[in-house]
Design a protein around this motif. Structure first.
Motif, PDB file in Angstrom:
ATOM      1  N   ALA A 274       0.808  -1.221   0.000  1.00 28.55           N
ATOM      2  CA  ALA A 274       0.000   0.000   0.000  1.00 28.55           C
ATOM      3  C   ALA A 274       0.838   1.267   0.000  1.00 28.55           C
ATOM      4  N   SER A 275       2.161   1.144  -0.107  1.00 26.84           N
ATOM      5  CA  SER A 275       3.048   2.271   0.177  1.00 26.84           C
ATOM      6  C   SER A 275       3.163   3.308  -0.930  1.00 26.84           C
ATOM      7  N   HIS A 276       2.809   2.964  -2.162  1.00 24.77           N
ATOM      8  CA  HIS A 276       2.909   3.962  -3.235  1.00 24.77           C
ATOM      9  C   HIS A 276       1.626   4.796  -3.285  1.00 24.77           C
ATOM     10  N   PRO A 277       1.732   6.101  -3.479  1.00 26.73           N
ATOM     11  CA  PRO A 277       0.529   6.952  -3.459  1.00 26.73           C
ATOM     12  C   PRO A 277      -0.484   6.625  -4.540  1.00 26.73           C
ATOM     13  N   ALA A 278      -0.085   5.951  -5.608  1.00 23.01           N
ATOM     14  CA  ALA A 278      -1.054   5.598  -6.654  1.00 23.01           C
ATOM     15  C   ALA A 278      -1.960   4.449  -6.252  1.00 23.01           C
ATOM     16  N   VAL A 279      -1.558   3.676  -5.237  1.00 18.79           N
ATOM     17  CA  VAL A 279      -2.333   2.491  -4.844  1.00 18.79           C
ATOM     18  C   VAL A 279      -3.590   2.918  -4.092  1.00 18.79           C
ATOM     19  N   ALA A 280      -4.743   2.659  -4.704  1.00 17.19           N
ATOM     20  CA  ALA A 280      -6.026   2.999  -4.084  1.00 17.19           C
ATOM     21  C   ALA A 280      -6.608   1.849  -3.289  1.00 17.19           C
ATOM     22  N   SER A 281      -6.227   0.618  -3.625  1.00 15.55           N
ATOM     23  CA  SER A 281      -6.736  -0.551  -2.922  1.00 15.55           C
ATOM     24  C   SER A 281      -5.700  -1.659  -2.944  1.00 15.55           C
ATOM     25  N   VAL A 282      -5.563  -2.334  -1.809  1.00 16.54           N
ATOM     26  CA  VAL A 282      -4.850  -3.600  -1.754  1.00 16.54           C
ATOM     27  C   VAL A 282      -5.937  -4.661  -1.626  1.00 16.54           C
ATOM     28  N   ALA A 313      16.811  -3.453   4.217  1.00 17.40           N
ATOM     29  CA  ALA A 313      17.743  -2.980   3.192  1.00 17.40           C
ATOM     30  C   ALA A 313      19.183  -3.313   3.571  1.00 17.40           C
ATOM     31  N   GLU A 314      19.521  -3.114   4.834  1.00 11.95           N
ATOM     32  CA  GLU A 314      20.888  -3.389   5.288  1.00 11.95           C
ATOM     33  C   GLU A 314      21.227  -4.870   5.142  1.00 11.95           C
ATOM     34  N   ALA A 315      20.223  -5.721   5.312  1.00 14.62           N
ATOM     35  CA  ALA A 315      20.446  -7.165   5.178  1.00 14.62           C
ATOM     36  C   ALA A 315      20.408  -7.630   3.732  1.00 14.62           C
ATOM     37  N   GLY A 316      20.189  -6.724   2.806  1.00 17.34           N
ATOM     38  CA  GLY A 316      20.129  -7.087   1.397  1.00 17.34           C
ATOM     39  C   GLY A 316      18.849  -7.787   1.008  1.00 17.34           C
ATOM     40  N   LEU A 317      17.798  -7.614   1.812  1.00 20.95           N
ATOM     41  CA  LEU A 317      16.525  -8.284   1.564  1.00 20.95           C
ATOM     42  C   LEU A 317      15.495  -7.371   0.911  1.00 20.95           C
ATOM     43  N   LEU A 318      15.805  -6.107   0.839  1.00 22.01           N
ATOM     44  CA  LEU A 318      14.953  -5.123   0.178  1.00 22.01           C
ATOM     45  C   LEU A 318      15.860  -4.044  -0.379  1.00 22.01           C
ATOM     46  N   ASP A 319      15.659  -3.703  -1.630  1.00 18.63           N
ATOM     47  CA  ASP A 319      16.532  -2.742  -2.305  1.00 18.63           C
ATOM     48  C   ASP A 319      16.498  -1.400  -1.578  1.00 18.63           C
ATOM     49  N   ALA A 320      17.672  -0.893  -1.207  1.00 14.94           N
ATOM     50  CA  ALA A 320      17.748   0.386  -0.490  1.00 14.94           C
ATOM     51  C   ALA A 320      17.164   1.520  -1.324  1.00 14.94           C
ATOM     52  N   GLU A 321      17.316   1.449  -2.648  1.00  7.87           N
ATOM     53  CA  GLU A 321      16.747   2.482  -3.512  1.00  7.87           C
ATOM     54  C   GLU A 321      15.223   2.461  -3.453  1.00  7.87           C
ATOM     55  N   VAL A 322      14.656   1.274  -3.365  1.00  4.52           N
ATOM     56  CA  VAL A 322      13.205   1.158  -3.243  1.00  4.52           C
ATOM     57  C   VAL A 322      12.741   1.778  -1.937  1.00  4.52           C
ATOM     58  N   VAL A 323      13.432   1.491  -0.850  1.00  5.65           N
ATOM     59  CA  VAL A 323      13.093   2.073   0.450  1.00  5.65           C
ATOM     60  C   VAL A 323      13.125   3.589   0.372  1.00  5.65           C
ATOM     61  N   GLU A 324      14.148   4.124  -0.290  1.00  4.72           N
ATOM     62  CA  GLU A 324      14.283   5.582  -0.392  1.00  4.72           C
ATOM     63  C   GLU A 324      13.190   6.168  -1.284  1.00  4.72           C
ATOM     64  N   ARG A 325      12.919   5.540  -2.424  1.00  7.98           N
ATOM     65  CA  ARG A 325      11.918   6.070  -3.354  1.00  7.98           C
ATOM     66  C   ARG A 325      10.529   6.110  -2.721  1.00  7.98           C
ATOM     67  N   LEU A 326      10.212   5.089  -1.930  1.00  7.26           N
ATOM     68  CA  LEU A 326       8.891   5.014  -1.320  1.00  7.26           C
ATOM     69  C   LEU A 326       8.842   5.727   0.035  1.00  7.26           C
ATOM     70  N   ARG A 327       9.976   6.246   0.472  1.00 10.32           N
ATOM     71  CA  ARG A 327      10.077   6.940   1.750  1.00 10.32           C
ATOM     72  C   ARG A 327       9.581   6.061   2.897  1.00 10.32           C
ATOM     73  N   LEU A 328       9.921   4.781   2.816  1.00 14.47           N
ATOM     74  CA  LEU A 328       9.497   3.845   3.842  1.00 14.47           C
ATOM     75  C   LEU A 328      10.223   4.160   5.150  1.00 14.47           C
ATOM     76  N   GLY A 329       9.460   4.245   6.204  1.00 14.95           N
ATOM     77  CA  GLY A 329      10.027   4.587   7.511  1.00 14.95           C
ATOM     78  C   GLY A 329      10.187   6.052   7.752  1.00 14.95           C
ATOM     79  N   SER A 330       9.897   6.884   6.731  1.00 20.49           N
ATOM     80  CA  SER A 330      10.022   8.330   6.907  1.00 20.49           C
ATOM     81  C   SER A 330       8.738   8.905   7.473  1.00 20.49           C
ATOM     82  N   PRO A 331       8.807   9.979   8.266  1.00 18.32           N
ATOM     83  CA  PRO A 331       7.592  10.610   8.786  1.00 18.32           C
ATOM     84  C   PRO A 331       6.712  11.093   7.645  1.00 18.32           C
ATOM     85  N   GLY A 332       5.398  10.914   7.788  1.00 18.84           N
ATOM     86  CA  GLY A 332       4.458  11.391   6.774  1.00 18.84           C
ATOM     87  C   GLY A 332       4.470  10.558   5.549  1.00 18.84           C
TER      88      GLY A 332
END
Length: 332
Positions: A274-282, A313-332
């Motif tokens: 559900a993390s991308h703003p375009a996603v209206a429904s999971v 991301a640190e464990a190599g289980l999720l692309d760090a670029e993906v985490v950054e692009r989706l602002r995962l873990g960031s406020p707001g």
């Protein structure tokens, strides 16, 4: 483009109501829809393909008597159902139903009109809220027919009010991108291409949908099941097949990181989906009422701890670029 066509945040995928892989009783099918309704779900996705119309019939029966403006139904076109002149006894496309009907690929204007009429009859609905072209990319001929005839036919049905919104449903992020840049669509249903194991919808599609105001229905948050439980089993599926030892090892490692942060693999999987703003429904399928209840509760539970994303991301289980692009873990 019609405004506010996106379905509610959590949806019930109704392929299982068509006896996907295994048969369920009419009573269980009804209980799945009633459980979803009682939990607040108001978006339901079905298709003629699902059990040769059985899913549509069961969903329509379960929604009968509900306030029509209180729910949203999407169904699909492209596989026109016709009488099978040479039945063998059972369907051969994954559904435990008799093969008294047969699917015929057809994205022509006439085929789409006939498909809509059949769906309305099976569902018992006076209108279809969201109409999706179903897997037009699977064959070169249907891909070309959809672009030349199918997309204009969908737009014409929307213009005269036969349907509320139109779009496409596919497993291919690349094909979906071509369709959204070639036709006037309201909705894209993307299956299995935006989850913890497959991020390919991020490569253009989701951002383009956000730019155009197209609602995305994300199907496959659990990657065919391998992300659905706190720890995967050898019987888990990925991309509709048994998960390989490599996939199971990766998912087990992801599950371990989730547990270390006091959360679970399915909760993190849903949050990602559900993390991308375009996603209206999971939108999630379920074969039992308790599974429906669990999925809705998971979606409504608190967000995973912010640190889990960086740890993955640190464990190599999720692309760090993906985490950054989706602002995962960031406020707001």
């Amino acid at each position: 483009m019609s405004p506010e066509v996106g379905p509610p945040r959590v949806g019930l995928g109704c392929a299982q109501l068509g006896n996907l892989y295994t048969a369920m009783s009419d009573e269980t099918a009804l209980a799945c829809v009633e459980t979803a309704w009682d939990a607040g779900v108001r978006y339901f996705d079905t298709a003629p393909h699902y059990g040769l119309g059985l899913s549509e019939r069961r969903l329509g029966a379960a929604l009968r008597g509900r306030p029509r403006d209180a729910f949203t139904v999407s169904t699909k076109v492209g596989r026109l159902l016709e009488r099978n002149l040479h039945p063998t006894g059972r369907d051969t496309e994954g559904f435990e139903v008799p093969d008294d009907l047969v699917r015929r690929w057809d994205f022509s204007a006439a085929g789409i009109t006939a498909s809509v009429a059949g769906s309305q009859e099976r569902l018992g609905l006076d209108r279809i809220d969201i109409l999706l072209a179903h897997d037009p990319d699977l064959r070169p001929a249907t891909h070309a027919q959809f672009l030349a005839e199918g997309a204009p036919a969908l737009e014409a049905l929307r213009a005269v009010g036969r349907v509320g919104a139109v779009g496409v449903g596919t497993n291919s992020a690349e094909a979906a991108y071509e369709y959204v840049t070639s036709a006037d669509l309201d909705v894209v249903m993307i299956a299995g291409r935006f989850n913890l194991l497959d991020h390919s919808a991020l490569d253009g599609l989701l951002d383009e949908c956000a730019r155009r105001g197209i609602s995305v229905v994300n199907v496959g948050a659990f990657a065919s099941g391998v992300l659905a439980n706190p720890t995967p089993s050898a019987a888990s599926h990925f991309r509709y097949e048994l998960a390989s030892p490599e996939v199971l090892a990766r998912v087990s490692a992801i599950a371990g990181v989730c547990a270390a942060f006091g959360t679970t693999l399915p909760r993190v999987a849903l949050a990602f989906a559900a993390s991308h703003p375009a996603v209206a429904s999971v939108t999630l399928g379920a074969s039992r009422p308790e599974h429906v209840r669990r999925n809705v509760q998971l979606a409504a539970s608190p967000q995973p701890p912010a640190g889990v994303w960086g740890a993955l991301a640190e464990a190599g289980l999720l692309d760090a670029e993906v985490v950054e692009r989706l602002r995962l873990g960031s406020p707001g």
